[in-house]
Enzyme design. Structure first.
Site, PDB file in Angstrom:
ATOM      1  N   GLY A 195      61.372  34.490  70.694  1.00  0.00           N
ATOM      2  CA  GLY A 195      60.794  34.647  69.405  1.00  0.00           C
ATOM      3  C   GLY A 195      59.165  34.705  69.117  1.00  0.00           C
ATOM      4  N   LYS A 196      58.664  33.672  69.948  1.00  0.00           N
ATOM      5  CA  LYS A 196      57.103  33.458  70.043  1.00  0.00           C
ATOM      6  C   LYS A 196      56.567  34.451  70.629  1.00  0.00           C
ATOM      7  CE  LYS A 196      57.089  28.460  70.458  1.00  0.00           C
ATOM      8  NZ  LYS A 196      56.414  27.336  71.261  1.00  0.00           N
ATOM      9  N   ASP A 254      52.633  25.351  70.845  1.00  0.00           N
ATOM     10  CA  ASP A 254      53.653  24.132  70.610  1.00  0.00           C
ATOM     11  C   ASP A 254      53.513  24.270  69.162  1.00  0.00           C
ATOM     12  OD1 ASP A 254      55.292  22.584  72.351  1.00  0.00           O
ATOM     13  OD2 ASP A 254      54.626  21.209  70.835  1.00  0.00           O
ATOM     14  N   SER A 255      54.752  24.021  68.645  1.00  0.00           N
ATOM     15  CA  SER A 255      55.077  24.272  67.471  1.00  0.00           C
ATOM     16  C   SER A 255      56.280  23.640  66.757  1.00  0.00           C
ATOM     17  CB  SER A 255      54.942  25.984  66.722  1.00  0.00           C
ATOM     18  OG  SER A 255      55.801  26.699  67.529  1.00  0.00           O
ATOM     19  N   GLY A 299      64.323  30.610  65.472  1.00  0.00           N
ATOM     20  CA  GLY A 299      64.206  29.273  65.128  1.00  0.00           C
ATOM     21  C   GLY A 299      64.911  28.641  63.640  1.00  0.00           C
ATOM     22  N   TYR A 300      64.016  28.083  62.833  1.00  0.00           N
ATOM     23  CA  TYR A 300      64.597  27.553  61.667  1.00  0.00           C
ATOM     24  C   TYR A 300      63.871  28.615  60.686  1.00  0.00           C
ATOM     25  CZ  TYR A 300      64.844  23.184  64.201  1.00  0.00           C
ATOM     26  OH  TYR A 300      65.197  22.267  65.095  1.00  0.00           O
ATOM     27  N   HIS A 325      52.327  29.518  60.034  1.00  0.00           N
ATOM     28  CA  HIS A 325      51.408  28.426  60.931  1.00  0.00           C
ATOM     29  C   HIS A 325      50.744  29.264  62.153  1.00  0.00           C
ATOM     30  CE1 HIS A 325      55.413  29.096  61.940  1.00  0.00           C
ATOM     31  NE2 HIS A 325      55.521  28.441  63.119  1.00  0.00           N
TER      32      HIS A 325
HETATM   33  P1  IMP Z   1      58.251  24.529  71.296  1.00  0.00           P
HETATM   34  O1  IMP Z   1      58.570  25.720  72.415  1.00  0.00           O
HETATM   35  O2  IMP Z   1      58.532  23.208  71.893  1.00  0.00           O
HETATM   36  O3  IMP Z   1      56.869  24.885  70.738  1.00  0.00           O
HETATM   37  O4  IMP Z   1      59.426  24.902  70.399  1.00  0.00           O
HETATM   38  C1  IMP Z   1      59.189  25.320  69.018  1.00  0.00           C
HETATM   39  C2  IMP Z   1      60.502  25.136  68.154  1.00  0.00           C
HETATM   40  O5  IMP Z   1      60.096  25.310  66.713  1.00  0.00           O
HETATM   41  C3  IMP Z   1      61.201  26.473  68.275  1.00  0.00           C
HETATM   42  O6  IMP Z   1      62.234  26.491  69.145  1.00  0.00           O
HETATM   43  C4  IMP Z   1      61.792  26.622  66.822  1.00  0.00           C
HETATM   44  O7  IMP Z   1      62.863  26.079  66.796  1.00  0.00           O
HETATM   45  C5  IMP Z   1      60.880  26.088  65.783  1.00  0.00           C
HETATM   46  N1  IMP Z   1      59.639  27.015  65.515  1.00  0.00           N
HETATM   47  C6  IMP Z   1      58.409  27.111  65.873  1.00  0.00           C
HETATM   48  N2  IMP Z   1      57.770  28.088  65.342  1.00  0.00           N
HETATM   49  C7  IMP Z   1      58.818  28.538  64.519  1.00  0.00           C
HETATM   50  C8  IMP Z   1      58.680  29.596  63.538  1.00  0.00           C
HETATM   51  O8  IMP Z   1      57.858  30.589  63.335  1.00  0.00           O
HETATM   52  N3  IMP Z   1      60.111  29.999  62.875  1.00  0.00           N
HETATM   53  C9  IMP Z   1      61.084  29.330  63.206  1.00  0.00           C
HETATM   54  N4  IMP Z   1      61.258  28.310  63.892  1.00  0.00           N
HETATM   55  C10 IMP Z   1      60.004  27.843  64.578  1.00  0.00           C
END
Ligand code: IMP
Length: 207
Positions: A12-13, A71-72, A161-162, A188
């Site tokens: 997704g990212k 990281d998000s 994600g969410y 974001h």
């Molecule tokens: P990371 O890889 O540890 O940064 O995981 C970030 C997680 O946050 C993702 O797996 C999603 O569940 C959630 N997340 C981050 N950005 C988004 C977004 O833009 N939409 C929906 N969920 C997001």
């Protein structure tokens, strides 16, 4: 033309970065295009910024490529800011997006309120690490926030994600229902990335 490596395996990212990053001057590549296997980086930071820096540094030092890491996650006020840095594994290590959304809905239902919406925000920390730059230009760290609320019923199939549970302020639809253009303009990640894009444009002209 320089490689710009995206230090994530989250599809997704990756899709969003591919849509938003400039093509002039850079060849945008996923970590998996350059590294096999992609090293697993333990995300044990207390903040999103800690984790983004750790991912960017590790991949940049291994590849010597200009590297961008994200990281998000989602912070829900009624849950004391959870899932926060645990967003990707809220329902347990290795959980998928659907399981994490189900976990979020059940934690909010367990609060026992009549509320159908809960104030929340998405946060994104980005770290751009340039292993070839001088010390003062090696790291750029930015962040972006998108305020909104979480609903208890999933709506829309867009995003990841969410997204199907998150309604950004000023809208009635979830990120899962809104177009990717609208999401990018408000999100974001879109906000944080606009700061990175400005810096990349400045670097594109320099050796
Ligand atoms: P990371 O890889 O540890 O940064 O995981 C970030 C997680 O946050 C993702 O797996 C999603 O569940 C959630 N997340 C981050 N950005 C988004 C977004 O833009 N939409 C929906 N969920 C997001």
């Amino acid at each position: 033309m320089r490689d710009l490596l995206i230090a994530t395996t989250n599809q997704g990212k990756l899709r969003e970065f591919a849509e938003l990053l400039p093509r002039e001057g850079y060849r945008v590549r996923a970590g998996s295009d350059v590294l096999s296997p992609v090293p697993v980086i333990v995300e044990d930071g207390v903040t999103f910024a800690d984790n983004a820096r750790k991912k960017a540094q590790a991949i940049a030092r291994e590849t010597m490529c200009l590297t961008l890491a994200d990281d998000s996650g989602l912070e829900v006020d009624a849950l004391g800011g959870a899932p926060g840095v645990y967003s990707a594994r809220f329902a347990g290590e290795g959980a998928n997006d659907a399981a994490n959304r189900t976990e979020l809905i059940s934690r909010l239902r367990a609060l026992g309120t009549e509320q159908l919406r809960f104030s929340a925000r998405f946060r994104c920390a980005l770290c751009l690490f340039d292993p070839l730059a001088s010390d003062d230009r090696r790291i750029l760290e930015v962040d972006g926030v998108c305020e909104g609320s979480v609903v208890l019923d999933e709506r829309g199939a867009g995003g990841f994600g969410y997204d199907a549970l998150f309604v950004p302020n000023g809208h009635d639809k979830t990120f899962g229902e809104l177009s990717s253009e609208v999401k990018h303009a408000l999100s974001h990640r879109g906000r944080a990335l606009s700061l990175i894009v400005a810096s990349l444009a400045a670097r594109a002209g320099t050796p």
